[in-house]
Write an enzyme that holds these catalytic residues in place. Structure first.
Site, PDB file in Angstrom:
ATOM      1  N   HIS A 178       0.814  -1.228   0.000  1.00 49.76           N
ATOM      2  CA  HIS A 178       0.000   0.000   0.000  1.00 49.76           C
ATOM      3  C   HIS A 178       0.850   1.281   0.000  1.00 49.76           C
ATOM      4  CE1 HIS A 178      -3.666  -2.227   0.276  1.00 49.76           C
ATOM      5  NE2 HIS A 178      -3.374  -2.760   1.443  1.00 49.76           N
ATOM      6  N   ASP A 216      -2.895 -10.216  -2.929  1.00 51.09           N
ATOM      7  CA  ASP A 216      -3.523  -9.781  -1.678  1.00 51.09           C
ATOM      8  C   ASP A 216      -4.986  -9.392  -1.946  1.00 51.09           C
ATOM      9  OD1 ASP A 216      -2.544  -8.590   1.243  1.00 51.09           O
ATOM     10  OD2 ASP A 216      -4.207  -7.438   0.393  1.00 51.09           O
ATOM     11  N   HIS A 227      -6.574  -6.950  -0.979  1.00 48.01           N
ATOM     12  CA  HIS A 227      -6.724  -5.507  -1.194  1.00 48.01           C
ATOM     13  C   HIS A 227      -5.891  -5.069  -2.393  1.00 48.01           C
ATOM     14  CE1 HIS A 227      -7.329  -6.288   3.190  1.00 48.01           C
ATOM     15  NE2 HIS A 227      -8.420  -5.566   2.946  1.00 48.01           N
ATOM     16  N   ASP A 278      -5.109 -12.875   2.504  1.00 43.90           N
ATOM     17  CA  ASP A 278      -6.336 -12.396   3.155  1.00 43.90           C
ATOM     18  C   ASP A 278      -7.576 -12.555   2.272  1.00 43.90           C
ATOM     19  OD1 ASP A 278      -5.168 -10.444   1.569  1.00 43.90           O
ATOM     20  OD2 ASP A 278      -5.219  -8.860   3.084  1.00 43.90           O
TER      21      ASP A 278
HETATM   22  C1  SP5 Z   1      -1.468  -5.390   3.795  1.00 46.12           C
HETATM   23  C2  SP5 Z   1      -2.939  -5.346   3.977  1.00 46.12           C
HETATM   24  O1  SP5 Z   1      -3.621  -6.363   3.808  1.00 46.12           O
HETATM   25  N1  SP5 Z   1      -3.455  -4.194   4.367  1.00 46.12           N
HETATM   26  C3  SP5 Z   1      -4.868  -4.069   4.441  1.00 46.12           C
HETATM   27  C4  SP5 Z   1      -5.270  -2.984   5.337  1.00 46.12           C
HETATM   28  C5  SP5 Z   1      -6.745  -2.787   5.256  1.00 46.12           C
HETATM   29  N2  SP5 Z   1      -7.232  -2.149   6.415  1.00 46.12           N
HETATM   30  C6  SP5 Z   1      -8.533  -1.656   6.228  1.00 46.12           C
HETATM   31  C7  SP5 Z   1      -9.225  -1.540   7.502  1.00 46.12           C
HETATM   32  C8  SP5 Z   1     -10.700  -1.393   7.318  1.00 46.12           C
HETATM   33  C9  SP5 Z   1     -11.400  -1.368   8.615  1.00 46.12           C
HETATM   34  N3  SP5 Z   1     -11.319  -2.584   9.362  1.00 46.12           N
HETATM   35  C10 SP5 Z   1     -11.896  -2.443  10.667  1.00 46.12           C
HETATM   36  C11 SP5 Z   1     -10.975  -2.998  11.714  1.00 46.12           C
HETATM   37  C12 SP5 Z   1     -11.290  -2.458  13.049  1.00 46.12           C
HETATM   38  N4  SP5 Z   1     -10.182  -2.692  13.945  1.00 46.12           N
HETATM   39 ZN    ZN Z   2      -4.677  -7.085   2.243  1.00 49.78          ZN
END
Ligand code: SP5
Ligand code: ZN
Length: 361
Positions: free
Chosen positions: A171, A207, A209, A297
Site C-alpha cells: 500500500h 492480496d 486488497h 487475506d
Molecule cells: C497489507 C494489507 O492487507 N493491508 C490491508 C489494510 C486494510 N485495512 C482496512 C481496515 C478497514 C477497517 N477494518 C476495521 C478494523 C477495526 N479494527
Molecule cells: Zn490485504
C-alpha cells in the site's frame, strides 16, 4: 516432499508492534501483529523449508523506490514523537496523523512539510490505522532487506524465493504510507531486479486488497507490468480510492497496469479465473522476472476481506504462477486469520513448486 524454495526470514519483524489501529477515532486492537509471521514460519519450517536470514542491503535500494522525505520521516518519526513529549502529553504512545494536506486544501499547489511534529505525520500517512512505534522503522527496513535477499537468491539462479516480510508493503507509494504498510518491499525488490537484469518485470498482487502503492510507483513505466486481483473498492473496500479496472497506466506505461476488482463473496472459480488472466497479461507483456506480493487475506476465513478463496484455491494459484516458468520472488503481504495463515502460505508455495515441475516437464 519438503518445500524446496528458500524462505527468507527476518527476526527483527517483532520490533514492530502496531499497538492498535485508530479506526473511526477509536483505538482498536492491531491486526497486523507479530504472531502472523511466527505462524508462517512455523508452518513453512514444518514443511521442511530451508530458512535463510535476511541480509542487510544499502539504503539506495529503498531510495530507488521511495522519496528521501518519506524515508527520513519514517526513520526518525518515533524519536521526534518522543522528543516532543507526546507519549506523556497527551499520552499517545504511537505516531499518528492529525491534519492532512489534501490537494483541495491548497487548490492543487504543492504542500510542504509543516513545522509541528504532530502535524508532520499527515504529510506522509494517508490513513489513521498505520501507527508508528519504537521499532517500526527497523522492522520495515528489515522487511525490505528480506525481499532484497530473496531477489538476490533468484538473481543467483534459484527458480524462486519467498520472503516472509512483516510489516507488509504493497500500500506504500513513493511518498505516502498506509494500510499497515511502511516500505513497499515488493516494489523495492522489483526495482532491484530491473536494475540488475534490465529486463521487463511483472508484479502480480494476490492480496485481497488492491496493491495501490505498487500501482502508483510503476504507473508510467512500460518495463514493469503491475497487476492486482482484489475485492472491488467500488463495493466499499480499502483502499477505497484506487483499484478500479479503468486504471490502466499512464504515458509510456499505458496498458502496463491491470486491475481485476472482484465482487465481495467471490470464491475460487472467479478468483482463479482472474489469476489466470493476470498470468496471460504477463505472457503478453514479455516480462522475464516475476514478483508476487502474496497476501492470503482473500481466504474465506479472513476477518479483513469478504473474498471466499479456499486453501485449495491458493494452492492452484501457486501452481498457475509456478507454471509460468519465470524466476520469481514471492513477498508476504496481508493475511489476518492467525489459525489459517501458515497453512495458506504453505499451500501456495507447494502449489508453486508443482507448477515449476509442470513447466519443466
Ligand atoms: C497489507 C494489507 O492487507 N493491508 C490491508 C489494510 C486494510 N485495512 C482496512 C481496515 C478497514 C477497517 N477494518 C476495521 C478494523 C477495526 N479494527
Ligand atoms: Zn490485504
Amino acid at each position: 516432499m519438503a518445500l524446496g524454495l528458500p524462505v527468507v526470514w527476518n527476526d527483527r519483524h517483532r520490533l514492530h508492534e502496531p499497538g492498535g489501529e485508530i479506526w473511526l477515532g477509536i483505538r482498536t486492537p492491531g491486526t497486523e501483529v507479530p504472531t502472523r509471521a511466527d505462524a508462517i514460519r512455523e508452518a513453512l519450517a514444518g514443511a521442511g523449508a530451508r530458512l535463510v536470514d535476511a541480509e542487510a542491503h544499502p539504503d539506495e535500494a529503498v531510495l530507488a523506490v521511495h522519496s528521501p522525505g518519506l524515508v527520513d520521516f519514517l526513520s526518525g518519526a518515533w524519536a521526534a514523537w518522543e522528543a516532543a513529549g507526546l507519549p506523556d502529553d497527551p499520552g499517545q504512545d504511537r505516531v499518528v496523523p492529525y491534519v492532512f494536506p489534501l490537494p483541495g486544501v491548497t487548490s492543487g499547489r504543492p504542500a510542504f512539510e509543516p513545522a509541528a511534529t504532530w502535524a508532520r505525520t499527515g504529510f506522509y500517512a494517508y490513513d489513521t490505522m498505520t501507527l508508528v512505534g519504537p521499532g517500526t522503522w527497523e522492522a520495515a527496513r528489515a522487511a525490505a532487506d528480506a525481499a532484497l535477499t530473496a531477489a538476490d537468491l533468484v538473481l543467483a539462479g534459484a527458480p524462486a524465493a519467498y520472503a516472509c516480510c512483516r510489516p507488509p508493503g504493497h500500500h506504500v507509494t513513493r511518498d505516502c504510507y498506509g494500510g499497515s504498510c511502511y516500505l513497499n518491499s515488493a516494489a523495492i525488490a522489483a526495482q532491484w531486479l530491473c536494475d540488475r537484469r534490465g529486463g521487463p518485470v511483472a508484479v502480480l498482487d494476490l492480496d485481497a486488497h488492491h496493491g495501490n502503492g505498487t500501482q502508483e510507483l510503476f504507473y508510467d513505466r512500460p518495463d514493469v507490468l503491475t497487476g492486482s486481483v482484489h475485492v472491488d473498492p467500488g463495493a466499499g473496500w480499502f483502499p477505497h480510492f484506487l483499484g478500479f479496472a479503468d486504471e490502466t497506466g499512464a504515458g509510456a506505461g499505458e496498458g502496463a497496469n491491470l486491475n481485476l476488482p472482484l465482487a465481495p463473496g467471490s470464491g475460487d472459480d472467479v478468483w482463479l479465473a482472474a489469476v489466470a488472466r493476470l498470468i496471460r497479461a504477463v505472457r503478453k507483456h514479455g516480462a522475464d522476472l516475476l514478483v508476487v506480493p502474496l497476501g492470503v487475506d482473500a481466504a474465506g476465513s479472513d476477518p479483513q476481506s469478504p473474498l471466499q478463496v479456499s486453501k485449495a484455491g491458493f494452492r492452484e494459484a501457486g501452481r498457475l504462477l509456478g507454471a509460468l516458468g519465470l524466476p520469481t520472488v514471492l513477498v508476504q503481504e496481508g493475511g489476518y486469520d492467525l489459525a489459517a495463515i501458515g497453512g495458506l502460505v504453505r499451500a501456495t508455495l507447494e502449489g508453486f513448486e508443482e507448477g515449476i515441475e509442470e513447466a519443466r516437464a
